[in-house]
Design a protein around this motif. Structure first.
Motif, PDB file in Angstrom:
ATOM      1  N   ILE A 225      -9.662 -13.487  15.552  1.00 37.74           N
ATOM      2  CA  ILE A 225      -8.214 -13.740  15.509  1.00 37.74           C
ATOM      3  C   ILE A 225      -7.755 -13.990  14.084  1.00 37.74           C
ATOM      4  N   ASN A 226      -8.529 -14.773  13.349  1.00 41.00           N
ATOM      5  CA  ASN A 226      -8.163 -15.089  11.974  1.00 41.00           C
ATOM      6  C   ASN A 226      -8.148 -13.834  11.098  1.00 41.00           C
ATOM      7  N   THR A 227      -9.060 -12.903  11.373  1.00 42.63           N
ATOM      8  CA  THR A 227      -9.120 -11.665  10.605  1.00 42.63           C
ATOM      9  C   THR A 227      -7.997 -10.716  10.993  1.00 42.63           C
ATOM     10  N   LEU A 228      -7.696 -10.653  12.290  1.00 42.37           N
ATOM     11  CA  LEU A 228      -6.726  -9.682  12.795  1.00 42.37           C
ATOM     12  C   LEU A 228      -5.268 -10.061  12.538  1.00 42.37           C
ATOM     13  N   LYS A 229      -4.991 -11.329  12.354  1.00 41.47           N
ATOM     14  CA  LYS A 229      -3.602 -11.788  12.381  1.00 41.47           C
ATOM     15  C   LYS A 229      -2.726 -11.180  11.295  1.00 41.47           C
ATOM     16  N   ILE A 230      -3.326 -10.683  10.218  1.00 37.93           N
ATOM     17  CA  ILE A 230      -2.517 -10.134   9.134  1.00 37.93           C
ATOM     18  C   ILE A 230      -2.392  -8.612   9.217  1.00 37.93           C
ATOM     19  N   VAL A 231      -3.095  -7.990  10.182  1.00 31.00           N
ATOM     20  CA  VAL A 231      -3.053  -6.526  10.311  1.00 31.00           C
ATOM     21  C   VAL A 231      -1.634  -6.001  10.551  1.00 31.00           C
ATOM     22  N   PRO A 232      -0.816  -6.642  11.418  1.00 29.63           N
ATOM     23  CA  PRO A 232       0.556  -6.136  11.598  1.00 29.63           C
ATOM     24  C   PRO A 232       1.344  -6.068  10.285  1.00 29.63           C
ATOM     25  N   LEU A 233       1.096  -7.004   9.366  1.00 28.44           N
ATOM     26  CA  LEU A 233       1.776  -6.966   8.072  1.00 28.44           C
ATOM     27  C   LEU A 233       1.341  -5.731   7.283  1.00 28.44           C
ATOM     28  N   TYR A 234       0.037  -5.443   7.270  1.00 29.90           N
ATOM     29  CA  TYR A 234      -0.456  -4.262   6.555  1.00 29.90           C
ATOM     30  C   TYR A 234       0.164  -2.989   7.121  1.00 29.90           C
ATOM     31  N   ILE A 235       0.228  -2.895   8.447  1.00 29.53           N
ATOM     32  CA  ILE A 235       0.785  -1.694   9.076  1.00 29.53           C
ATOM     33  C   ILE A 235       2.267  -1.555   8.736  1.00 29.53           C
ATOM     34  N   SER A 236       2.996  -2.662   8.803  1.00 31.34           N
ATOM     35  CA  SER A 236       4.438  -2.632   8.506  1.00 31.34           C
ATOM     36  C   SER A 236       4.695  -2.216   7.069  1.00 31.34           C
ATOM     37  N   LEU A 237       3.939  -2.801   6.143  1.00 30.65           N
ATOM     38  CA  LEU A 237       4.117  -2.447   4.737  1.00 30.65           C
ATOM     39  C   LEU A 237       3.749  -0.988   4.476  1.00 30.65           C
ATOM     40  N   TYR A 238       2.687  -0.526   5.134  1.00 33.20           N
ATOM     41  CA  TYR A 238       2.277   0.871   4.953  1.00 33.20           C
ATOM     42  C   TYR A 238       3.381   1.822   5.428  1.00 33.20           C
ATOM     43  N   LEU A 239       3.931   1.563   6.604  1.00 31.98           N
ATOM     44  CA  LEU A 239       4.993   2.422   7.130  1.00 31.98           C
ATOM     45  C   LEU A 239       6.226   2.374   6.237  1.00 31.98           C
ATOM     46  N   ALA A 240       6.560   1.203   5.736  1.00 32.03           N
ATOM     47  CA  ALA A 240       7.733   1.065   4.867  1.00 32.03           C
ATOM     48  C   ALA A 240       7.536   1.814   3.546  1.00 32.03           C
ATOM     49  N   PHE A 241       6.390   1.625   2.914  1.00 29.20           N
ATOM     50  CA  PHE A 241       6.132   2.286   1.633  1.00 29.20           C
ATOM     51  C   PHE A 241       6.111   3.806   1.777  1.00 29.20           C
ATOM     52  N   THR A 242       5.440   4.308   2.808  1.00 28.01           N
ATOM     53  CA  THR A 242       5.342   5.761   2.963  1.00 28.01           C
ATOM     54  C   THR A 242       6.684   6.388   3.323  1.00 28.01           C
ATOM     55  N   HIS A 243       7.542   5.605   3.990  1.00 25.36           N
ATOM     56  CA  HIS A 243       8.883   6.115   4.320  1.00 25.36           C
ATOM     57  C   HIS A 243       9.781   6.150   3.081  1.00 25.36           C
ATOM     58  N   LEU A 244       9.721   5.096   2.289  1.00 26.47           N
ATOM     59  CA  LEU A 244      10.604   5.006   1.122  1.00 26.47           C
ATOM     60  C   LEU A 244      10.102   5.842  -0.061  1.00 26.47           C
ATOM     61  N   TRP A 245       8.789   5.904  -0.206  1.00 25.61           N
ATOM     62  CA  TRP A 245       8.219   6.624  -1.344  1.00 25.61           C
ATOM     63  C   TRP A 245       7.103   7.561  -0.865  1.00 25.61           C
ATOM     64  N   PRO A 246       7.467   8.685  -0.259  1.00 24.83           N
ATOM     65  CA  PRO A 246       6.450   9.605   0.263  1.00 24.83           C
ATOM     66  C   PRO A 246       5.653  10.265  -0.858  1.00 24.83           C
ATOM     67  N   LEU A 247       4.418  10.581  -0.560  1.00 24.15           N
ATOM     68  CA  LEU A 247       3.526  11.185  -1.547  1.00 24.15           C
ATOM     69  C   LEU A 247       4.040  12.537  -2.033  1.00 24.15           C
ATOM     70  N   GLU A 248       4.491  13.390  -1.118  1.00 22.80           N
ATOM     71  CA  GLU A 248       4.872  14.755  -1.469  1.00 22.80           C
ATOM     72  C   GLU A 248       6.067  14.799  -2.418  1.00 22.80           C
ATOM     73  N   TYR A 249       6.807  13.705  -2.527  1.00 23.09           N
ATOM     74  CA  TYR A 249       7.990  13.689  -3.383  1.00 23.09           C
ATOM     75  C   TYR A 249       7.634  13.933  -4.849  1.00 23.09           C
ATOM     76  N   VAL A 250       6.428  13.528  -5.264  1.00 21.72           N
ATOM     77  CA  VAL A 250       6.062  13.689  -6.677  1.00 21.72           C
ATOM     78  C   VAL A 250       5.897  15.148  -7.050  1.00 21.72           C
ATOM     79  N   LEU A 251       5.862  16.043  -6.075  1.00 23.83           N
ATOM     80  CA  LEU A 251       5.689  17.467  -6.351  1.00 23.83           C
ATOM     81  C   LEU A 251       7.016  18.222  -6.344  1.00 23.83           C
ATOM     82  N   THR A 252       8.111  17.502  -6.126  1.00 18.47           N
ATOM     83  CA  THR A 252       9.418  18.146  -6.004  1.00 18.47           C
ATOM     84  C   THR A 252      10.154  18.202  -7.332  1.00 18.47           C
TER      85      THR A 252
END
Length: 484
Positions: A206-233
């Motif tokens: 439980i102690n290890t898992l409790k921060i996973v939702p934060l990682y997932i949320s941040l990952y989705l937010a970052f990839t939405h706002l700053w997608p990788l493919e944009y650097v090739l445009t």
């Protein structure tokens, strides 16, 4: 929403299987006999491979079996070498399957094959290392070769698993999907020592898992706002230089959240099953396990095991706080994917025969383990060039600094380290040379110029700061002589 699930179908399935592996842990832990536990773990592991890989499951299964056969057929003196080249040879074939008229496998299957390479090659080196340390080392201490000295000091008994022991180690579901790497000794201890029965597996999970939702949320937010493919445009190329320069910070931030999430879930699988739990007095190290008093730990009674304090450091992969805050790239490398870093140190760095090439050998193996893409070379193999400059400035200005001065210099070093990692991570994520060239050209390849300038300036400052050597006949008076 539907398009999101379709686009990320493989990742969602993979995440679901990791969560399933966490959930099954308490039931697996409660299985009765050692034999039933081993077979249940292996069957579950093979089932996960088939679900993830489909027909491509033949690759991880065949590579593991070939590696095990190599270990058992080769002599203990050379089994590690034979296994290393066989496993990496199959890894090359697997990744170049399309050149042989076979379909390429998914990235998720690639991860499983990578984990199996670590396990099978690692246990071969454990067998050979324990043989060197406990047999040849004891016969004649004065004639110890460099190979003996390079083995782990912890080898206090000969490790000689049977074919079926190796089979169960290679295919056990714990850590199979995305790590962490753990030694055969850790695997064997799990079944024969009482620690997993008395550690608070649920609390650690439980102690290890409790921060996973934060990682997932941040990952989705970052990839939405700053997608990788944009650097090739073209739009990216027309933006300001400062924006183009800092864009990799967002890319690397998203990548870190993804890695943190995967590694944290992988650790939770171990926590849930109880694998990797050792008493804290063993001063446990990621990947390695107890560093001191191992034989005493093995002799621990059930009563002592009930009351002792445990940790799961042995299966810890990421020191997330350290990854975010350490000042230097050298320290950052020590807290990133620690279990794999241990494997590289044990298998490659410590055992490579040419001292001057140890670092290069370790980096090269790390690169080819990740893959053949140019991005891995740009990211991993360029680290030493930054480290050369960083080490100079660290010794000159940060090491002995105190108070506010140390904080200011520390922040500057943290910023430069983070920027360097982000610049390298862009290559790691873009993978192919043409894509990397597009982005690096958009910022004029400036960071390599900055690295080179830092190194030259550092070398000059280092040379100037060195105290002049006293000429041969001149003698520095001692304090006593001065008084006289």
């Amino acid at each position: 929403m539907l398009s999101f699930f379709v686009k990320n179908k493989n990742d969602i399935i993979y995440l679901s299987l990791l969560l399933f592996s966490v959930g099954i842990g308490p039931y697996y832990r409660r299985l009765g006999s050692v034999n039933s536990k081993k077979w249940a773990g292996s069957i579950l592991g093979i089932l996960l491979i088939v679900i993830v890989s489909g027909y491509s499951a033949i690759h991880p299964i065949l590579s593991a079996l070939l590696g095990i056969i190599a270990i058992k057929q080769a002599t203990v003196k050379y089994c590690h070498i034979a296994t290393f080249f066989l496993m990496f040879g199959y890894l090359f074939f697997f990744r170049l399957a399309d050149k042989f008229g076979l379909p390429l496998s998914s990235g998720q299957t690639n991860l499983i094959v990578m984990v199996i390479v670590l396990r099978v090659v690692g246990v071969a080196f454990e067998i050979n290392g324990s043989w060197l340390a406990t047999t040849k080392g004891k016969k004649d201490d004065e004639k110890k070769s460099d190979k003996v000295k390079d083995t782990d000091d912890d080898f206090v008994e000969f490790i000689n698993p049977s074919f079926m022991d190796l089979f169960h180690y290679a295919f056990n579901y714990i850590g199979l999907l995305t790590g962490p790497y753990y030694r055969y000794r850790t695997f064997d201890d799990y079944f024969h020592l009482p620690f997993s029965k008395y550690v608070d597996c649920t609390g650690f999970t439980i102690n290890t898992l409790k921060i996973v939702p934060l990682y997932i949320s941040l990952y989705l937010a970052f990839t939405h706002l700053w997608p990788l493919e944009y650097v090739l445009t073209e739009e990216h190329n027309n933006s300001s230089f400062l924006y183009r320069m800092m864009y990799p910070w967002a890319l690397f931030a998203a990548f870190r959240q993804r890695i943190y999430c995967g590694m944290t879930l992988a650790e939770s699988v171990c926590n849930s099953a109880g694998l990797g739990a050792y008493p804290v007095q063993g001063r446990n190290r990621p990947g390695h396990g107890p560093r001191v008093g191992y034989l005493k730990l093995k002799q621990m009674s059930e009563e002592e095991a009930k009351t002792t304090q445990y940790d799961f450091r042995t299966v810890e992969s990421m020191d997330v706080w350290g990854c975010e805050t350490v000042e230097t790239l050298r320290d950052s490398m020590k807290v990133w994917n620690m279990a794999v870093q241990y494997w590289v140190a044990m298998v490659v760095y410590k055992r490579f025969p040419v001292k001057a090439l140890k670092v290069h050998a370790a980096l090269f193996v790390s690169v080819i383990w990740h893959g053949f893409h140019a991005g891995y070379f740009f990211c991993i193999y360029f680290c030493p060039f930054y480290l050369m400059a960083e080490d100079i400035f660290y010794k000159l200005y940060y090491k002995d600094a105190t108070g506010t001065k140390k904080k200011i210099i520390g922040f500057i070093m943290w910023f430069l380290r983070s920027h360097s990692e982000s610049y390298q991570a862009a290559a790691f994520l873009l993978l192919t040379f043409d894509r990397i060239w597009i982005y690096y050209s958009s910022v004029y390849h400036y960071w390599y110029g900055v690295w080179f300038a830092f190194l030259i300036i550092g070398l000059v400052l280092n040379a100037v700061s060195k105290p002049k050597k006293i000429k041969g006949d001149e003698k520095v008076p001692l304090a006593k002589e001065v008084k006289e």
